[in-house]
Design a protein around this motif. Sequence first.
Motif, PDB file in Angstrom:
ATOM      1  N   MET A 176       0.819  -1.198   0.000  1.00 17.66           N
ATOM      2  CA  MET A 176       0.000   0.000   0.000  1.00 17.66           C
ATOM      3  C   MET A 176       0.862   1.262   0.000  1.00 17.66           C
ATOM      4  O   MET A 176       1.807   1.368   0.777  1.00 17.66           O
ATOM      5  N   PRO A 177       0.516   2.238  -0.843  1.00 15.25           N
ATOM      6  CA  PRO A 177       1.248   3.501  -0.823  1.00 15.25           C
ATOM      7  C   PRO A 177       0.877   4.333   0.402  1.00 15.25           C
ATOM      8  O   PRO A 177      -0.037   3.993   1.156  1.00 15.25           O
ATOM      9  N   GLU A 178       1.572   5.423   0.573  1.00 18.11           N
ATOM     10  CA  GLU A 178       1.329   6.341   1.685  1.00 18.11           C
ATOM     11  C   GLU A 178      -0.140   6.767   1.689  1.00 18.11           C
ATOM     12  O   GLU A 178      -0.721   7.069   0.637  1.00 18.11           O
ATOM     13  N   ALA A 179      -0.744   6.744   2.898  1.00 17.22           N
ATOM     14  CA  ALA A 179      -2.112   7.205   3.113  1.00 17.22           C
ATOM     15  C   ALA A 179      -3.149   6.432   2.304  1.00 17.22           C
ATOM     16  O   ALA A 179      -4.246   6.917   2.065  1.00 17.22           O
ATOM     17  N   TRP A 180      -2.832   5.192   1.918  1.00 19.20           N
ATOM     18  CA  TRP A 180      -3.777   4.373   1.144  1.00 19.20           C
ATOM     19  C   TRP A 180      -5.106   4.245   1.865  1.00 19.20           C
ATOM     20  O   TRP A 180      -5.158   4.092   3.085  1.00 19.20           O
ATOM     21  N   GLN A 181      -6.178   4.305   1.085  1.00 21.02           N
ATOM     22  CA  GLN A 181      -7.531   4.087   1.577  1.00 21.02           C
ATOM     23  C   GLN A 181      -8.221   3.069   0.674  1.00 21.02           C
ATOM     24  O   GLN A 181      -7.860   2.930  -0.506  1.00 21.02           O
ATOM     25  N   PRO A 182      -9.194   2.327   1.206  1.00 17.68           N
ATOM     26  CA  PRO A 182      -9.919   1.369   0.366  1.00 17.68           C
ATOM     27  C   PRO A 182     -10.454   2.033  -0.903  1.00 17.68           C
ATOM     28  O   PRO A 182     -11.027   3.113  -0.862  1.00 17.68           O
ATOM     29  N   GLY A 183     -10.228   1.403  -2.036  1.00 23.59           N
ATOM     30  CA  GLY A 183     -10.608   1.961  -3.330  1.00 23.59           C
ATOM     31  C   GLY A 183      -9.441   2.575  -4.079  1.00 23.59           C
ATOM     32  O   GLY A 183      -9.498   2.735  -5.305  1.00 23.59           O
ATOM     33  N   ASP A 184      -8.377   2.939  -3.347  1.00 13.32           N
ATOM     34  CA  ASP A 184      -7.175   3.464  -3.997  1.00 13.32           C
ATOM     35  C   ASP A 184      -6.413   2.329  -4.692  1.00 13.32           C
ATOM     36  O   ASP A 184      -6.555   1.154  -4.339  1.00 13.32           O
ATOM     37  N   LYS A 185      -5.591   2.699  -5.653  1.00  6.96           N
ATOM     38  CA  LYS A 185      -4.731   1.716  -6.307  1.00  6.96           C
ATOM     39  C   LYS A 185      -3.658   1.236  -5.335  1.00  6.96           C
ATOM     40  O   LYS A 185      -3.272   1.951  -4.412  1.00  6.96           O
ATOM     41  N   VAL A 186      -3.186   0.017  -5.574  1.00  5.75           N
ATOM     42  CA  VAL A 186      -2.161  -0.583  -4.719  1.00  5.75           C
ATOM     43  C   VAL A 186      -0.875  -0.741  -5.509  1.00  5.75           C
ATOM     44  O   VAL A 186      -0.863  -0.636  -6.735  1.00  5.75           O
ATOM     45  N   ILE A 187       0.201  -0.987  -4.790  1.00  7.47           N
ATOM     46  CA  ILE A 187       1.516  -1.122  -5.416  1.00  7.47           C
ATOM     47  C   ILE A 187       1.802  -2.582  -5.740  1.00  7.47           C
ATOM     48  O   ILE A 187       1.642  -3.465  -4.885  1.00  7.47           O
ATOM     49  N   VAL A 188       2.234  -2.818  -6.950  1.00  4.79           N
ATOM     50  CA  VAL A 188       2.593  -4.162  -7.388  1.00  4.79           C
ATOM     51  C   VAL A 188       4.023  -4.449  -6.934  1.00  4.79           C
ATOM     52  O   VAL A 188       4.905  -3.585  -7.068  1.00  4.79           O
ATOM     53  N   PRO A 189       4.298  -5.628  -6.364  1.00  9.57           N
ATOM     54  CA  PRO A 189       5.676  -5.936  -5.963  1.00  9.57           C
ATOM     55  C   PRO A 189       6.639  -5.766  -7.135  1.00  9.57           C
ATOM     56  O   PRO A 189       6.328  -6.171  -8.270  1.00  9.57           O
ATOM     57  N   PRO A 190       7.795  -5.151  -6.922  1.00  8.08           N
ATOM     58  CA  PRO A 190       8.735  -4.927  -8.023  1.00  8.08           C
ATOM     59  C   PRO A 190       9.313  -6.236  -8.549  1.00  8.08           C
ATOM     60  O   PRO A 190       9.372  -7.235  -7.831  1.00  8.08           O
ATOM     61  N   PRO A 191       9.731  -6.271  -9.791  1.00  7.79           N
ATOM     62  CA  PRO A 191      10.315  -7.473 -10.376  1.00  7.79           C
ATOM     63  C   PRO A 191      11.575  -7.895  -9.623  1.00  7.79           C
ATOM     64  O   PRO A 191      12.328  -7.056  -9.120  1.00  7.79           O
ATOM     65  N   ALA A 192      11.818  -9.198  -9.589  1.00  8.77           N
ATOM     66  CA  ALA A 192      12.961  -9.719  -8.841  1.00  8.77           C
ATOM     67  C   ALA A 192      14.146 -10.066  -9.742  1.00  8.77           C
ATOM     68  O   ALA A 192      15.216 -10.383  -9.237  1.00  8.77           O
ATOM     69  N   THR A 193      13.951  -9.996 -11.046  1.00  2.72           N
ATOM     70  CA  THR A 193      15.042 -10.317 -11.968  1.00  2.72           C
ATOM     71  C   THR A 193      15.138  -9.235 -13.047  1.00  2.72           C
ATOM     72  O   THR A 193      14.165  -8.498 -13.291  1.00  2.72           O
TER      73      THR A 193
END
Length: 217
Positions: A176-193
Amino acid sequence: MTDAPTLNNPAFPRLNERAPDFNAPTTAGQKSLSDYEGKWLILFSHPADFTPVCTTEFMAFAKLQDEFAALNTELLGLSIDSHYAHIAWIRSIKENFGVDIKFPIIADLSMEVANAYGMIQPGASDTSAVRATFIIDPKGILRAMVYYPQTCGRSIAEFLRLVTALQTADTHSCAMPEAWQPGDKVIVPPPATAEAAEQRASEGYETVDWYFSKKAI
Protein backbone atom coordinates in the motif's frame (compact mmCIF):
# COMPACT_ATOMS: atom_id res chain seq x y z
CA MET A 1 15.27 -9.52 38.48
CA THR A 2 14.85 -10.08 34.75
CA ASP A 3 16.08 -7.52 32.26
CA ALA A 4 13.50 -5.26 30.70
CA PRO A 5 12.68 -6.21 27.11
CA THR A 6 14.82 -4.53 24.46
CA LEU A 7 15.03 -4.79 20.69
CA ASN A 8 17.94 -7.21 21.12
CA ASN A 9 16.10 -9.30 23.69
CA PRO A 10 13.99 -12.14 22.24
CA ALA A 11 11.33 -11.33 24.85
CA PHE A 12 10.58 -8.10 23.03
CA PRO A 13 7.74 -8.59 20.52
CA ARG A 14 8.89 -8.68 16.91
CA LEU A 15 6.97 -8.28 13.69
CA ASN A 16 5.96 -11.39 11.78
CA GLU A 17 6.67 -13.62 14.77
CA ARG A 18 4.27 -15.22 17.24
CA ALA A 19 2.79 -12.62 19.59
CA PRO A 20 3.53 -13.27 23.29
CA ASP A 21 0.95 -15.52 24.87
CA PHE A 22 -1.05 -14.25 27.83
CA ASN A 23 -3.74 -15.42 30.20
CA ALA A 24 -5.05 -12.45 32.15
CA PRO A 25 -8.10 -11.22 34.07
CA THR A 26 -10.25 -8.72 32.21
CA THR A 27 -13.54 -6.92 32.66
CA ALA A 28 -15.08 -9.84 30.73
CA GLY A 29 -13.35 -12.64 32.66
CA GLN A 30 -10.09 -14.45 31.86
CA LYS A 31 -8.77 -13.90 28.34
CA SER A 32 -5.93 -15.64 26.52
CA LEU A 33 -4.36 -15.01 23.15
CA SER A 34 -5.77 -18.36 22.02
CA ASP A 35 -9.30 -17.02 22.60
CA TYR A 36 -8.79 -14.83 19.54
CA GLU A 37 -7.63 -17.56 17.18
CA GLY A 38 -9.28 -17.09 13.80
CA LYS A 39 -9.77 -13.36 14.40
CA TRP A 40 -7.64 -10.26 14.11
CA LEU A 41 -6.89 -8.63 17.46
CA ILE A 42 -5.94 -5.09 18.41
CA LEU A 43 -4.28 -5.20 21.83
CA PHE A 44 -3.63 -1.71 23.16
CA SER A 45 -2.33 -0.28 26.41
CA HIS A 46 -3.00 3.01 28.14
CA PRO A 47 -1.16 4.67 31.06
CA ALA A 48 -4.02 4.74 33.58
CA ASP A 49 -7.76 4.72 34.11
CA PHE A 50 -9.56 8.00 34.84
CA THR A 51 -7.16 10.05 32.72
CA PRO A 52 -8.46 12.42 30.04
CA VAL A 53 -6.36 11.41 27.02
CA CYS A 54 -7.04 7.70 27.63
CA THR A 55 -10.74 8.46 27.97
CA THR A 56 -10.82 10.07 24.51
CA GLU A 57 -9.02 7.08 23.01
CA PHE A 58 -11.35 4.54 24.60
CA MET A 59 -14.40 6.42 23.38
CA ALA A 60 -12.93 6.50 19.86
CA PHE A 61 -12.27 2.74 19.93
CA ALA A 62 -15.81 2.15 21.18
CA LYS A 63 -17.37 4.28 18.45
CA LEU A 64 -15.51 2.29 15.76
CA GLN A 65 -15.99 -1.12 17.36
CA ASP A 66 -18.65 -2.19 14.85
CA GLU A 67 -16.38 -1.23 11.95
CA PHE A 68 -13.55 -3.26 13.46
CA ALA A 69 -15.97 -6.17 13.94
CA ALA A 70 -16.85 -5.99 10.23
CA LEU A 71 -13.15 -6.66 9.59
CA ASN A 72 -13.23 -9.72 11.91
CA THR A 73 -11.22 -7.70 14.42
CA GLU A 74 -11.58 -7.73 18.20
CA LEU A 75 -10.44 -5.02 20.63
CA LEU A 76 -8.64 -5.65 23.93
CA GLY A 77 -7.41 -2.86 26.21
CA LEU A 78 -4.85 -3.00 29.03
CA SER A 79 -3.47 -0.89 31.84
CA ILE A 80 -1.71 -1.51 35.13
CA ASP A 81 -4.91 -1.04 37.10
CA SER A 82 -7.29 -3.45 38.82
CA HIS A 83 -10.42 -4.72 37.11
CA TYR A 84 -12.40 -2.84 39.78
CA ALA A 85 -10.80 0.40 38.58
CA HIS A 86 -11.56 -0.58 34.98
CA ILE A 87 -15.20 -1.27 35.80
CA ALA A 88 -15.56 2.03 37.66
CA TRP A 89 -13.93 3.92 34.79
CA ILE A 90 -16.08 2.45 32.02
CA ARG A 91 -19.19 3.15 34.12
CA SER A 92 -17.96 6.75 34.52
CA ILE A 93 -17.44 7.07 30.75
CA LYS A 94 -20.98 5.85 30.08
CA GLU A 95 -22.46 8.14 32.71
CA ASN A 96 -20.53 11.27 31.75
CA PHE A 97 -20.08 10.86 27.99
CA GLY A 98 -22.83 8.45 26.97
CA VAL A 99 -20.35 6.02 25.41
CA ASP A 100 -20.58 2.32 26.23
CA ILE A 101 -17.22 0.53 26.39
CA LYS A 102 -18.08 -3.02 25.34
CA PHE A 103 -14.62 -4.50 24.72
CA PRO A 104 -12.62 -6.16 27.54
CA ILE A 105 -9.79 -4.46 29.44
CA ILE A 106 -6.94 -6.47 30.94
CA ALA A 107 -6.15 -5.80 34.60
CA ASP A 108 -2.35 -6.12 34.59
CA LEU A 109 -1.33 -5.29 38.16
CA SER A 110 1.55 -7.77 37.92
CA MET A 111 2.74 -6.05 34.70
CA GLU A 112 3.27 -9.51 33.21
CA VAL A 113 1.52 -8.78 29.93
CA ALA A 114 2.86 -5.23 29.76
CA ASN A 115 6.45 -6.46 30.14
CA ALA A 116 5.98 -9.28 27.62
CA TYR A 117 4.82 -6.75 25.02
CA GLY A 118 7.35 -4.03 25.86
CA MET A 119 4.63 -1.67 27.04
CA ILE A 120 6.76 -0.49 29.97
CA GLN A 121 9.28 2.09 28.79
CA PRO A 122 11.57 3.15 31.68
CA GLY A 123 12.24 6.49 30.02
CA ALA A 124 8.53 7.26 30.34
CA SER A 125 7.52 5.42 33.52
CA ASP A 126 8.41 2.28 35.45
CA THR A 127 4.85 1.77 36.66
CA SER A 128 2.61 2.84 33.76
CA ALA A 129 2.24 1.45 30.27
CA VAL A 130 2.85 3.75 27.34
CA ARG A 131 0.29 4.02 24.53
CA ALA A 132 1.28 0.85 22.69
CA THR A 133 -0.87 -0.79 20.02
CA PHE A 134 -0.39 -4.28 18.58
CA ILE A 135 -2.19 -5.78 15.60
CA ILE A 136 -2.22 -9.58 15.72
CA ASP A 137 -3.54 -11.71 12.87
CA PRO A 138 -5.84 -14.77 13.10
CA LYS A 139 -2.82 -17.09 13.41
CA GLY A 140 -1.44 -15.19 16.40
CA ILE A 141 1.30 -13.48 14.39
CA LEU A 142 2.22 -9.90 15.30
CA ARG A 143 1.73 -7.85 12.14
CA ALA A 144 2.12 -4.26 13.35
CA MET A 145 3.00 -2.34 16.50
CA VAL A 146 2.92 1.37 17.25
CA TYR A 147 4.12 3.22 20.37
CA TYR A 148 2.97 6.68 21.40
CA PRO A 149 4.14 8.85 24.32
CA GLN A 150 1.83 9.37 27.28
CA THR A 151 1.10 12.95 26.26
CA CYS A 152 -0.24 12.27 22.76
CA GLY A 153 -3.45 10.45 21.91
CA ARG A 154 -3.59 7.95 19.08
CA SER A 155 -5.66 8.22 15.90
CA ILE A 156 -7.97 5.21 16.17
CA ALA A 157 -9.12 5.65 12.58
CA GLU A 158 -5.52 4.95 11.53
CA PHE A 159 -5.67 1.51 13.12
CA LEU A 160 -8.88 0.78 11.23
CA ARG A 161 -7.09 1.80 8.03
CA LEU A 162 -4.06 -0.29 8.95
CA VAL A 163 -6.06 -3.47 9.57
CA THR A 164 -7.86 -2.94 6.25
CA ALA A 165 -4.52 -2.44 4.50
CA LEU A 166 -2.99 -5.55 6.03
CA GLN A 167 -5.97 -7.68 5.08
CA THR A 168 -5.96 -6.27 1.54
CA ALA A 169 -2.23 -6.89 1.18
CA ASP A 170 -2.68 -10.51 2.29
CA THR A 171 -5.55 -11.11 -0.12
CA HIS A 172 -4.02 -9.46 -3.19
CA SER A 173 -0.25 -9.96 -2.59
CA CYS A 174 0.42 -6.26 -2.91
CA ALA A 175 1.66 -3.27 -0.92
CA MET A 176 0.00 0.00 0.00
CA PRO A 177 1.25 3.50 -0.82
CA GLU A 178 1.33 6.34 1.68
CA ALA A 179 -2.11 7.21 3.11
CA TRP A 180 -3.78 4.37 1.14
CA GLN A 181 -7.53 4.09 1.58
CA PRO A 182 -9.92 1.37 0.37
CA GLY A 183 -10.61 1.96 -3.33
CA ASP A 184 -7.17 3.46 -4.00
CA LYS A 185 -4.73 1.72 -6.31
CA VAL A 186 -2.16 -0.58 -4.72
CA ILE A 187 1.52 -1.12 -5.42
CA VAL A 188 2.59 -4.16 -7.39
CA PRO A 189 5.68 -5.94 -5.96
CA PRO A 190 8.73 -4.93 -8.02
CA PRO A 191 10.32 -7.47 -10.38
CA ALA A 192 12.96 -9.72 -8.84
CA THR A 193 15.04 -10.32 -11.97
CA ALA A 194 16.48 -8.20 -14.79
CA GLU A 195 14.35 -10.11 -17.30
CA ALA A 196 11.16 -9.45 -15.33
CA ALA A 197 12.10 -5.78 -15.02
CA GLU A 198 12.43 -5.58 -18.80
CA GLN A 199 8.93 -6.98 -19.22
CA ARG A 200 7.23 -4.90 -16.53
CA ALA A 201 6.18 -2.01 -18.80
CA SER A 202 4.19 -4.40 -21.02
CA GLU A 203 2.29 -6.13 -18.20
CA GLY A 204 -0.67 -3.76 -18.14
CA TYR A 205 0.04 -1.96 -14.87
CA GLU A 206 0.23 1.79 -14.28
CA THR A 207 4.01 1.83 -14.46
CA VAL A 208 6.23 4.86 -13.81
CA ASP A 209 9.49 2.91 -13.78
CA TRP A 210 10.38 -0.79 -13.63
CA TYR A 211 10.28 -0.82 -9.83
CA PHE A 212 7.17 1.38 -9.38
CA SER A 213 3.83 0.07 -10.65
CA LYS A 214 0.26 0.39 -9.41
CA LYS A 215 -2.95 -1.45 -10.14
CA ALA A 216 -6.61 -1.24 -9.22
CA ILE A 217 -8.15 -4.08 -7.24
